[in-house]
Design a protein around this motif. Structure first.
Motif, short mmCIF file in Angstrom:
data_model
loop_
_atom_site.label_atom_id
_atom_site.label_comp_id
_atom_site.label_asym_id
_atom_site.label_seq_id
_atom_site.Cartn_x
_atom_site.Cartn_y
_atom_site.Cartn_z
N PHE A 14 0.83 -1.21 0.00
CA PHE A 14 0.00 0.00 0.00
C PHE A 14 0.87 1.27 0.00
O PHE A 14 0.77 2.10 -0.90
CB PHE A 14 -0.93 -0.05 1.22
CG PHE A 14 -1.46 1.27 1.66
CD1 PHE A 14 -2.18 2.08 0.80
CD2 PHE A 14 -1.24 1.72 2.96
CE1 PHE A 14 -2.67 3.32 1.22
CE2 PHE A 14 -1.71 2.94 3.39
CZ PHE A 14 -2.42 3.75 2.51
N VAL A 15 1.74 1.39 0.99
CA VAL A 15 2.57 2.60 1.07
C VAL A 15 3.57 2.63 -0.08
O VAL A 15 3.74 3.66 -0.76
CB VAL A 15 3.31 2.67 2.43
CG1 VAL A 15 4.28 3.84 2.46
CG2 VAL A 15 2.31 2.79 3.59
N ASP A 33 9.81 -6.50 -4.06
CA ASP A 33 8.64 -7.01 -3.33
C ASP A 33 8.41 -8.46 -3.75
O ASP A 33 8.44 -8.76 -4.95
CB ASP A 33 7.40 -6.15 -3.67
CG ASP A 33 6.29 -6.31 -2.66
OD1 ASP A 33 5.86 -5.31 -2.07
OD2 ASP A 33 5.81 -7.47 -2.47
N TYR A 161 5.64 -7.36 16.54
CA TYR A 161 5.74 -6.41 15.41
C TYR A 161 6.49 -5.14 15.83
O TYR A 161 7.49 -4.76 15.21
CB TYR A 161 4.32 -6.07 14.92
CG TYR A 161 4.26 -4.88 13.98
CD1 TYR A 161 4.80 -4.94 12.70
CD2 TYR A 161 3.65 -3.68 14.38
CE1 TYR A 161 4.74 -3.85 11.84
CE2 TYR A 161 3.59 -2.59 13.53
CZ TYR A 161 4.13 -2.68 12.26
OH TYR A 161 4.08 -1.60 11.41
N LYS A 165 10.27 -3.49 14.69
CA LYS A 165 10.43 -2.15 14.10
C LYS A 165 11.39 -1.30 14.94
O LYS A 165 12.23 -0.59 14.41
CB LYS A 165 9.07 -1.45 13.94
CG LYS A 165 8.06 -2.18 13.08
CD LYS A 165 8.45 -2.32 11.63
CE LYS A 165 8.18 -1.09 10.83
NZ LYS A 165 8.41 -1.32 9.38
N ILE A 191 -2.02 4.70 8.59
CA ILE A 191 -1.99 5.37 7.27
C ILE A 191 -3.10 4.72 6.45
O ILE A 191 -3.32 3.51 6.55
CB ILE A 191 -0.65 5.14 6.55
CG1 ILE A 191 0.54 5.38 7.49
CG2 ILE A 191 -0.53 6.02 5.31
CD1 ILE A 191 1.83 4.71 7.02
N1 LIG Z 1 -0.32 0.97 6.80
C1 LIG Z 1 -0.19 1.50 7.99
O1 LIG Z 1 -1.16 1.92 8.61
C2 LIG Z 1 1.19 1.63 8.60
C3 LIG Z 1 1.30 2.36 9.80
C4 LIG Z 1 2.56 2.51 10.37
C5 LIG Z 1 3.68 1.96 9.77
N2 LIG Z 1 3.54 1.25 8.62
C6 LIG Z 1 4.76 0.68 8.01
O2 LIG Z 1 4.79 1.08 6.65
C7 LIG Z 1 5.36 0.07 5.85
C8 LIG Z 1 4.43 -0.26 4.71
O3 LIG Z 1 3.18 -0.74 5.21
P1 LIG Z 1 1.99 -1.10 4.23
O4 LIG Z 1 0.74 -0.72 4.89
O5 LIG Z 1 2.30 -0.59 2.88
O6 LIG Z 1 2.10 -2.70 4.23
P2 LIG Z 1 1.80 -3.69 3.02
O7 LIG Z 1 1.61 -5.03 3.61
O8 LIG Z 1 0.73 -3.16 2.15
O9 LIG Z 1 3.19 -3.64 2.19
C9 LIG Z 1 4.31 -4.38 2.52
C10 LIG Z 1 4.84 -5.03 1.25
O10 LIG Z 1 6.00 -5.80 1.61
C11 LIG Z 1 5.97 -7.00 0.85
N3 LIG Z 1 6.69 -8.02 1.61
C12 LIG Z 1 6.33 -8.60 2.80
N4 LIG Z 1 7.23 -9.49 3.17
C13 LIG Z 1 8.21 -9.48 2.23
C14 LIG Z 1 9.42 -10.18 2.09
N5 LIG Z 1 9.82 -11.09 2.98
N6 LIG Z 1 10.20 -9.92 1.01
C15 LIG Z 1 9.81 -9.01 0.08
N7 LIG Z 1 8.65 -8.32 0.17
C16 LIG Z 1 7.86 -8.56 1.24
C17 LIG Z 1 4.49 -7.36 0.71
O11 LIG Z 1 4.24 -8.18 -0.40
C18 LIG Z 1 3.85 -5.99 0.59
O12 LIG Z 1 3.64 -5.65 -0.75
C19 LIG Z 1 5.64 -1.11 6.79
O13 LIG Z 1 6.99 -1.08 7.14
C20 LIG Z 1 4.77 -0.83 8.00
O14 LIG Z 1 5.37 -1.36 9.16
C21 LIG Z 1 2.33 1.08 8.02
#
Ligand SMILES: NC(=O)c1ccc[n+]([C@@H]2O[C@H](COP(=O)([O-])OP(=O)(O)OC[C@H]3O[C@@H](n4cnc5c(N)ncnc54)[C@H](O)[C@@H]3O)[C@@H](O)[C@H]2O)c1
Length: 342
Positions: A14-15, A33, A161, A165, A191
């Protein structure tokens, strides 16, 4: 002039996808990814339409990381981001969230790349956060402007988790100290927005919109099942805008940790989110209750953006209504394609 080159790890998430598309207007972007998150395949097709390349392999594979080109900057958005999953899939979460970040740091050390790390509000100790919100009256906390910032206490249990981090943050600081790597850490609260494939324990805003659009049942989980938990919600566009500013200023402003969130501009309880979702989708759904509270849940989190605002003159422009509206618009326009991912 040579374009700055950026690797976005977790670039089909997503991000990551939102950032990749937004930043591709200014910089050369590539992604890493392994497409393990449901919905990342959909995001990959979108990236392809922007001619953004993805390297599809597991971030734990350092030999493959070594073969990647040299980048000026690495943005680490690669994680298993669901807090409840971290209790069940401990090895995968530690490998992806912590060892994955260390792999990126080792690559950054070789290439002298900078790093921006997407950290989380869940680095703070759960009991410390709960103590802050002793009173049951959450509205009172909002009125008193009780906000959480970089100085809050990270000691104590914070979830597996959150520990991965915070440990990643510590390794980033170590690599910066030992090898002079420049970094920015953004500790984000919730987010949300388009391209988020929400599930019960991660991405609740997009899940709420999806369920309302499809007239499917939802549950208020924990804290008696009243739906009174409060979170601030940062619109993904506001985050993209902040990261662009951070990249542009990174030679001057670096090696800092920021708390980043929707703050008082954009927050909601689940009950309030239901009302907004009803208004925007024009659908009313059945909401059940599940009284059991997870050990990892917290009743309240609203971010203090003071430092990030002072440093970059940035603050979120979009509110919770905008987040729901933009998510609705995205789902509405792509509903048939999205059905298999939610
Ligand atoms: N979405 C939120 O609300 C939020 C809030 C705070 C922090 N974050 C942080 O932001 C970052 C992005 O979050 P997001 O919401 O986009 O998550 P997401 O799950 O949508 O994206 C993570 C991506 O990482 C890939 N991935 C997972 N394991 C993998 C691996 N072993 N090797 C390669 N790729 C891998 C997944 O396929 C996915 O596309 C993360 O680090 C998360 O901790 C997110």
């Amino acid at each position: 002039m040579k374009k700055i080159s950026i690797l976005i790890a977790g670039g089909c998430g997503f991000v990551g996808t939102n950032l990749a598309i937004y930043l591709s207007k200014y910089f050369k972007i590539e992604c890493l990814d392994n497409l393990s998150r449901k919905g990342s395949g959909h995001n990959l097709s979108l990236l392809k339409s922007y001619k953004i390349k993805n390297y599809n392999f597991d971030i734990i594979n350092f030999q493959k990381i070594l073969k990647l080109p040299k980048y000026d900057l690495i943005i680490d958005c690669c994680a298993e981001a669901a807090i409840e999953v971290s209790k069940k899939e401990i090895d995968r979460v530690i490998n992806t969230n912590l060892l994955g970040t260390i792999n990126l740091l080792k690559k950054a050390k070789i290439d002298d790349s900078k790093i921006i790390f997407l950290s989380t509000s869940r680095v703070y100790g759960i009991s410390k956060l709960n103590n802050l919100i002793k009173s049951k009256n959450i509205q009172k906390k909002i009125n008193l402007k009780i906000l959480i910032n970089e100085k809050n206490d990270t000691s104590g249990a914070k979830s597996i988790y959150g520990s991965t981090k915070l440990s990643s943050e510590m390794f980033i600081e170590e690599f910066a100290f030992a090898f002079n790597i420049k970094y920015i850490i953004n500790r984000c609260g919730v987010i949300s927005g388009p391209l988020q494939f929400g599930k019960q324990d991660q991405g609740f805003v997009s899940l709420w919109v999806w369920k309302h659009m499809n007239k499917e049942k939802l549950d208020y989980i924990g804290y008696g099942g009243h739906g009174n938990q409060v979170r601030d919600v940062l619109h993904i566009k506001d985050l993209c805008n902040l990261i662009l500013i951070q990249i542009k200023k990174m030679n001057k402003i670096n090696n800092k940790i920021f708390t980043v969130g929707g703050s008082l501009k954009s927050y909601t309880s689940l009950v309030e989110l239901t009302k907004i979702s009803q208004k925007i989708t024009k659908n009313k759904i059945l909401i059940g209750t599940s009284k059991t509270t997870s050990i990892y849940d917290i009743p309240y989190f609203i971010t203090d953006n003071k430092l990030v605002k002072k440093t970059y003159n940035w603050s979120p422009k979009k509110n919770i209504y905008d987040v729901v509206k933009d998510t609705y618009k995205w789902i509405f326009q792509n509903k048939k394609k999205l059905i298999k991912y939610f």
